[in-house]
Motif scaffolding. Sequence first.
Motif, PDB file in Angstrom:
ATOM      1  N   PRO A 152       0.832  -1.209   0.000  1.00  0.00           N
ATOM      2  CA  PRO A 152       0.000   0.000   0.000  1.00  0.00           C
ATOM      3  C   PRO A 152       0.863   1.254   0.000  1.00  0.00           C
ATOM      4  CG  PRO A 152       0.052  -0.980   2.177  1.00  0.00           C
ATOM      5  CD  PRO A 152       0.758  -1.945   1.270  1.00  0.00           C
ATOM      6  N   GLY A 153       0.255   2.341  -0.405  1.00  0.00           N
ATOM      7  CA  GLY A 153       1.013   3.585  -0.433  1.00  0.00           C
ATOM      8  C   GLY A 153       0.203   4.727  -0.987  1.00  0.00           C
ATOM      9  N   VAL A 154       0.905   5.679  -1.561  1.00  0.00           N
ATOM     10  CA  VAL A 154       0.303   6.919  -2.057  1.00  0.00           C
ATOM     11  C   VAL A 154       0.752   7.137  -3.492  1.00  0.00           C
ATOM     12  CG1 VAL A 154       0.381   9.433  -1.842  1.00  0.00           C
ATOM     13  CG2 VAL A 154       0.053   8.035   0.178  1.00  0.00           C
ATOM     14  N   LYS A 155      -0.191   7.576  -4.311  1.00  0.00           N
ATOM     15  CA  LYS A 155       0.105   7.985  -5.685  1.00  0.00           C
ATOM     16  C   LYS A 155      -0.102   9.484  -5.794  1.00  0.00           C
ATOM     17  CE  LYS A 155      -1.296   7.302 -10.514  1.00  0.00           C
ATOM     18  NZ  LYS A 155      -2.215   6.592 -11.426  1.00  0.00           N
ATOM     19  N   LEU A 156       0.971  10.189  -6.124  1.00  0.00           N
ATOM     20  CA  LEU A 156       0.943  11.648  -6.234  1.00  0.00           C
ATOM     21  C   LEU A 156       1.342  12.034  -7.654  1.00  0.00           C
ATOM     22  CD1 LEU A 156       0.770  14.531  -5.052  1.00  0.00           C
ATOM     23  CD2 LEU A 156       3.149  14.254  -4.309  1.00  0.00           C
ATOM     24  N   VAL A 157       0.462  12.762  -8.328  1.00  0.00           N
ATOM     25  CA  VAL A 157       0.734  13.211  -9.700  1.00  0.00           C
ATOM     26  C   VAL A 157       0.906  14.727  -9.679  1.00  0.00           C
ATOM     27  CG1 VAL A 157      -0.093  13.309 -12.067  1.00  0.00           C
ATOM     28  CG2 VAL A 157      -0.610  11.310 -10.649  1.00  0.00           C
ATOM     29  N   VAL A 158       2.028  15.200 -10.215  1.00  0.00           N
ATOM     30  CA  VAL A 158       2.332  16.628 -10.288  1.00  0.00           C
ATOM     31  C   VAL A 158       2.536  16.976 -11.758  1.00  0.00           C
ATOM     32  CG1 VAL A 158       3.822  18.495  -9.502  1.00  0.00           C
ATOM     33  CG2 VAL A 158       3.453  16.494  -8.042  1.00  0.00           C
ATOM     34  N   ASN A 159       1.842  18.022 -12.223  1.00  0.00           N
ATOM     35  CA  ASN A 159       1.915  18.386 -13.635  1.00  0.00           C
ATOM     36  C   ASN A 159       2.015  19.900 -13.777  1.00  0.00           C
ATOM     37  OD1 ASN A 159       1.963  18.155 -16.388  1.00  0.00           O
ATOM     38  ND2 ASN A 159      -0.130  17.413 -16.616  1.00  0.00           N
ATOM     39  N   ASP A 160       2.539  20.339 -14.925  1.00  0.00           N
ATOM     40  CA  ASP A 160       2.623  21.774 -15.203  1.00  0.00           C
ATOM     41  C   ASP A 160       1.232  22.382 -15.317  1.00  0.00           C
ATOM     42  OD1 ASP A 160       5.363  21.507 -15.320  1.00  0.00           O
ATOM     43  OD2 ASP A 160       5.423  21.300 -17.498  1.00  0.00           O
ATOM     44  N   ALA A 161       1.182  23.690 -15.159  1.00  0.00           N
ATOM     45  CA  ALA A 161      -0.086  24.393 -15.329  1.00  0.00           C
ATOM     46  C   ALA A 161      -0.533  24.336 -16.783  1.00  0.00           C
ATOM     47  CB  ALA A 161       0.050  25.845 -14.877  1.00  0.00           C
ATOM     48  N   LYS A 162      -1.829  24.450 -17.012  1.00  0.00           N
ATOM     49  CA  LYS A 162      -2.347  24.405 -18.380  1.00  0.00           C
ATOM     50  C   LYS A 162      -1.805  25.551 -19.215  1.00  0.00           C
ATOM     51  CE  LYS A 162      -6.724  22.059 -17.352  1.00  0.00           C
ATOM     52  NZ  LYS A 162      -8.218  22.140 -17.413  1.00  0.00           N
ATOM     53  N   GLU A 163      -1.645  26.723 -18.601  1.00  0.00           N
ATOM     54  CA  GLU A 163      -1.132  27.881 -19.320  1.00  0.00           C
ATOM     55  C   GLU A 163       0.373  28.023 -19.142  1.00  0.00           C
ATOM     56  OE1 GLU A 163      -2.537  29.037 -15.251  1.00  0.00           O
ATOM     57  OE2 GLU A 163      -3.291  27.870 -16.950  1.00  0.00           O
ATOM     58  N   ALA A 164       1.063  26.906 -18.911  1.00  0.00           N
ATOM     59  CA  ALA A 164       2.511  26.981 -18.668  1.00  0.00           C
ATOM     60  C   ALA A 164       3.258  27.544 -19.855  1.00  0.00           C
ATOM     61  CB  ALA A 164       3.054  25.591 -18.323  1.00  0.00           C
ATOM     62  N   ALA A 165       2.728  27.373 -21.066  1.00  0.00           N
ATOM     63  CA  ALA A 165       3.431  27.852 -22.255  1.00  0.00           C
ATOM     64  C   ALA A 165       3.479  29.370 -22.328  1.00  0.00           C
ATOM     65  CB  ALA A 165       2.773  27.303 -23.518  1.00  0.00           C
ATOM     66  N   THR A 166       2.488  30.050 -21.711  1.00  0.00           N
ATOM     67  CA  THR A 166       2.450  31.508 -21.777  1.00  0.00           C
ATOM     68  C   THR A 166       3.303  32.153 -20.700  1.00  0.00           C
ATOM     69  OG1 THR A 166       0.469  31.576 -20.387  1.00  0.00           O
ATOM     70  CG2 THR A 166       0.156  31.471 -22.772  1.00  0.00           C
ATOM     71  N   GLY A 167       3.433  31.497 -19.563  1.00  0.00           N
ATOM     72  CA  GLY A 167       4.288  32.008 -18.506  1.00  0.00           C
ATOM     73  C   GLY A 167       3.734  33.238 -17.834  1.00  0.00           C
ATOM     74  N   GLY A 168       4.612  33.919 -17.100  1.00  0.00           N
ATOM     75  CA  GLY A 168       4.210  35.118 -16.374  1.00  0.00           C
ATOM     76  C   GLY A 168       5.434  35.887 -15.949  1.00  0.00           C
ATOM     77  N   ASP A 169       5.244  37.045 -15.378  1.00  0.00           N
ATOM     78  CA  ASP A 169       6.357  37.893 -14.961  1.00  0.00           C
ATOM     79  C   ASP A 169       6.533  37.810 -13.450  1.00  0.00           C
ATOM     80  OD1 ASP A 169       6.676  38.719 -17.553  1.00  0.00           O
ATOM     81  OD2 ASP A 169       5.304  40.424 -17.318  1.00  0.00           O
ATOM     82  N   GLY A 170       7.807  37.719 -13.049  1.00  0.00           N
ATOM     83  CA  GLY A 170       8.115  37.749 -11.623  1.00  0.00           C
ATOM     84  C   GLY A 170       7.758  36.463 -10.936  1.00  0.00           C
ATOM     85  N   ASP A 171       8.736  35.591 -10.695  1.00  0.00           N
ATOM     86  CA  ASP A 171       8.487  34.312 -10.046  1.00  0.00           C
ATOM     87  C   ASP A 171       8.891  34.424  -8.582  1.00  0.00           C
ATOM     88  OD1 ASP A 171       8.201  31.748  -9.256  1.00  0.00           O
ATOM     89  OD2 ASP A 171       9.486  30.859 -10.770  1.00  0.00           O
ATOM     90  N   PRO A 172       7.932  34.337  -7.640  1.00  0.00           N
ATOM     91  CA  PRO A 172       8.280  34.431  -6.226  1.00  0.00           C
ATOM     92  C   PRO A 172       9.176  33.303  -5.756  1.00  0.00           C
ATOM     93  CG  PRO A 172       5.926  34.794  -6.555  1.00  0.00           C
ATOM     94  CD  PRO A 172       6.486  34.286  -7.844  1.00  0.00           C
ATOM     95  N   ARG A 173       9.285  32.226  -6.553  1.00  0.00           N
ATOM     96  CA  ARG A 173      10.141  31.121  -6.136  1.00  0.00           C
ATOM     97  C   ARG A 173      11.615  31.394  -6.419  1.00  0.00           C
ATOM     98  NH1 ARG A 173       7.586  26.129  -9.005  1.00  0.00           N
ATOM     99  NH2 ARG A 173       6.791  27.661 -10.470  1.00  0.00           N
ATOM    100  N   GLY A 174      11.910  32.549  -6.957  1.00  0.00           N
ATOM    101  CA  GLY A 174      13.297  32.963  -7.112  1.00  0.00           C
ATOM    102  C   GLY A 174      14.054  32.192  -8.156  1.00  0.00           C
ATOM    103  N   THR A 175      13.422  31.802  -9.257  1.00  0.00           N
ATOM    104  CA  THR A 175      14.113  31.032 -10.274  1.00  0.00           C
ATOM    105  C   THR A 175      14.761  31.948 -11.292  1.00  0.00           C
ATOM    106  OG1 THR A 175      13.866  29.418 -12.031  1.00  0.00           O
ATOM    107  CG2 THR A 175      11.989  30.829 -11.642  1.00  0.00           C
ATOM    108  N   SER A 176      15.901  31.540 -11.775  1.00  0.00           N
ATOM    109  CA  SER A 176      16.532  32.228 -12.895  1.00  0.00           C
ATOM    110  C   SER A 176      16.579  31.344 -14.116  1.00  0.00           C
ATOM    111  CB  SER A 176      17.966  32.643 -12.522  1.00  0.00           C
ATOM    112  OG  SER A 176      18.726  31.499 -12.187  1.00  0.00           O
ATOM    113  N   GLY A 177      16.244  30.062 -13.973  1.00  0.00           N
ATOM    114  CA  GLY A 177      16.300  29.140 -15.094  1.00  0.00           C
ATOM    115  C   GLY A 177      14.987  28.995 -15.822  1.00  0.00           C
TER     116      GLY A 177
END
Length: 303
Positions: A152-177
């Motif tokens: 027994p265990g856990v199944k966790l699915v993580v996926n990109d956002a639907k609008e991931a291709a358009t992106g956005g300005d200013g990432d609070p997660r501090g990414t440069s990549g």
Amino acid sequence: MCGMPQPPVRSTPTPPARPDASMSLLTNVMDHSLDDGYAEAAARKKAAGDGGLPKTLRAKLGLAAGLVLAALVVTVGAAQARVAAPVMAKEREELIDRIDRETGAADKLEESVDKLRDDVSARQREALKTTGDSDQAELVGVLSGAVEVHGPGVKLVVNDAKEAATGGDGDPRGTSGFSDTGRVRDRDMQRVVNGLWESGAEAISINGQRLTALSAIRAAGDAILVDNKPLVPPYTVLAVGDGERLSTRFQDSADGLYLHALQENFGIRTSISAQDDLRLPAAPSVTVRTAQPNTEKSEKGTS
């Protein structure tokens, strides 16, 4: 006596004056429009021309000589290329044969390396199974990823956002990549895996790639690597453990709340569910390491 009468003397009539007599300089210019020096030079050039070839004939002879020279150069080049063509073709064939031989040898060496790697991994897993008592060996094999596990265990699915291709300005997660805030990053997957371990997971895999204590989750460009193997979304994380309890503890942990914040703020899609039976493969390669207790610290602690 009377003399004979003398004939009258007739004077020579004076010619009438020219009307332009007062314009002698202008008349000279009109009568001699070409300067004497220029006239002499033209006469010498004409005399020299009469003694040589006409200009048109000389031009034709020069053109003919140039064409003959060009034809000679082309003919010599073609002859040399014709002579060198068989030699170049032979060298090309020899080079192709050499490349084919070296490629075949490299393929054989790669197959040999894969076989040796599989053999070493099998021996390592066998060593982990046979070390100590059976229960401890089985536990070590599970924790190290040397053996397949199911339960027994856990199944966790993580996926990109639907609008991931358009992106956005200013990432609070501090990414440069990543310029797109809707993309799942390697740091996100690191926190998910660490949170599952902390919540009581006994074995974890991502997209079928078994994780061990030495596994690394990194990024190469836009791709997430697990032990240097690229993965593509969606990322399916399987964790063996007490399903309901593991799911609850993970969602209440700091890493679970972090994943929930990604979902709320950036549109990253996640789903988690408890499973009755999960099957995780063994790790493709397990590094066996041993450790010895530090006797100096033990002696200092007891003294």
